[in-house]
Motif scaffolding. Sequence first.
Motif, PDB file in Angstrom:
ATOM      1  N   SER A  17      22.467   7.801  14.556  1.00  0.00           N
ATOM      2  CA  SER A  17      21.732   9.061  14.641  1.00  0.00           C
ATOM      3  C   SER A  17      20.660   8.982  15.715  1.00  0.00           C
ATOM      4  N   LYS A  22      19.752  19.458  15.606  1.00  0.00           N
ATOM      5  CA  LYS A  22      20.941  19.926  16.323  1.00  0.00           C
ATOM      6  C   LYS A  22      22.141  19.138  15.810  1.00  0.00           C
ATOM      7  N   PRO A  23      22.846  19.660  14.820  1.00  0.00           N
ATOM      8  CA  PRO A  23      23.913  18.886  14.178  1.00  0.00           C
ATOM      9  C   PRO A  23      25.011  18.406  15.121  1.00  0.00           C
ATOM     10  N   SER A  24      25.352  19.186  16.147  1.00  0.00           N
ATOM     11  CA  SER A  24      26.435  18.765  17.031  1.00  0.00           C
ATOM     12  C   SER A  24      26.026  17.623  17.954  1.00  0.00           C
ATOM     13  N   LYS A  25      24.724  17.475  18.217  1.00  0.00           N
ATOM     14  CA  LYS A  25      24.240  16.429  19.121  1.00  0.00           C
ATOM     15  C   LYS A  25      23.493  15.324  18.392  1.00  0.00           C
ATOM     16  N   ARG A  26      23.482  15.367  17.065  1.00  0.00           N
ATOM     17  CA  ARG A  26      22.653  14.438  16.300  1.00  0.00           C
ATOM     18  C   ARG A  26      23.134  12.994  16.394  1.00  0.00           C
TER      19      ARG A  26
END
Length: 147
Positions: free
Chosen positions: A75, A82-86
């Motif tokens: 992580s 930002k879930p897509s870039k986490r």
Amino acid sequence: SLSCLLQGITMSADLQWAIVRRTSSFQLRRDGRNFTTEPYNLSGRAVFRDCGLLNRRTVSVETDTKKSGVVVGISRKSAMNKPSKRFALTPLRKNSRRVAKGLRKNLVNAHYRPDQADLAVRRACALLRAQKNKPVKAAKRRHHKKN
């Protein structure tokens, strides 16, 4: 609307855990114990300490679908919202000793918890061991006694 007002509000991890603890879709209950199938929970236990959805520093080890090896997801603190870039995904395709050494070194240098590093190394080695081709043993022939 109310949802527009609440977008800027962040909740503490403890409050999120109080909400998610009993209502998570990943939760399993077996023999009176709580387990979870969260993607970034290495231990499989449903406790706040190991929760992969709420903690800032989480690690995931999965099999690589394209080639033999494992994919390690770590992580990023900067992309927490930002879930897509986490998560940063890194494929590891060497032998198990090199994977274990490199994975442990990276996690310790990035100040991850030592128990998370141990669990990640164990899971990576187990996945690499499962990917090995096992030799097929020939069936043993039984010799019958002559009368």
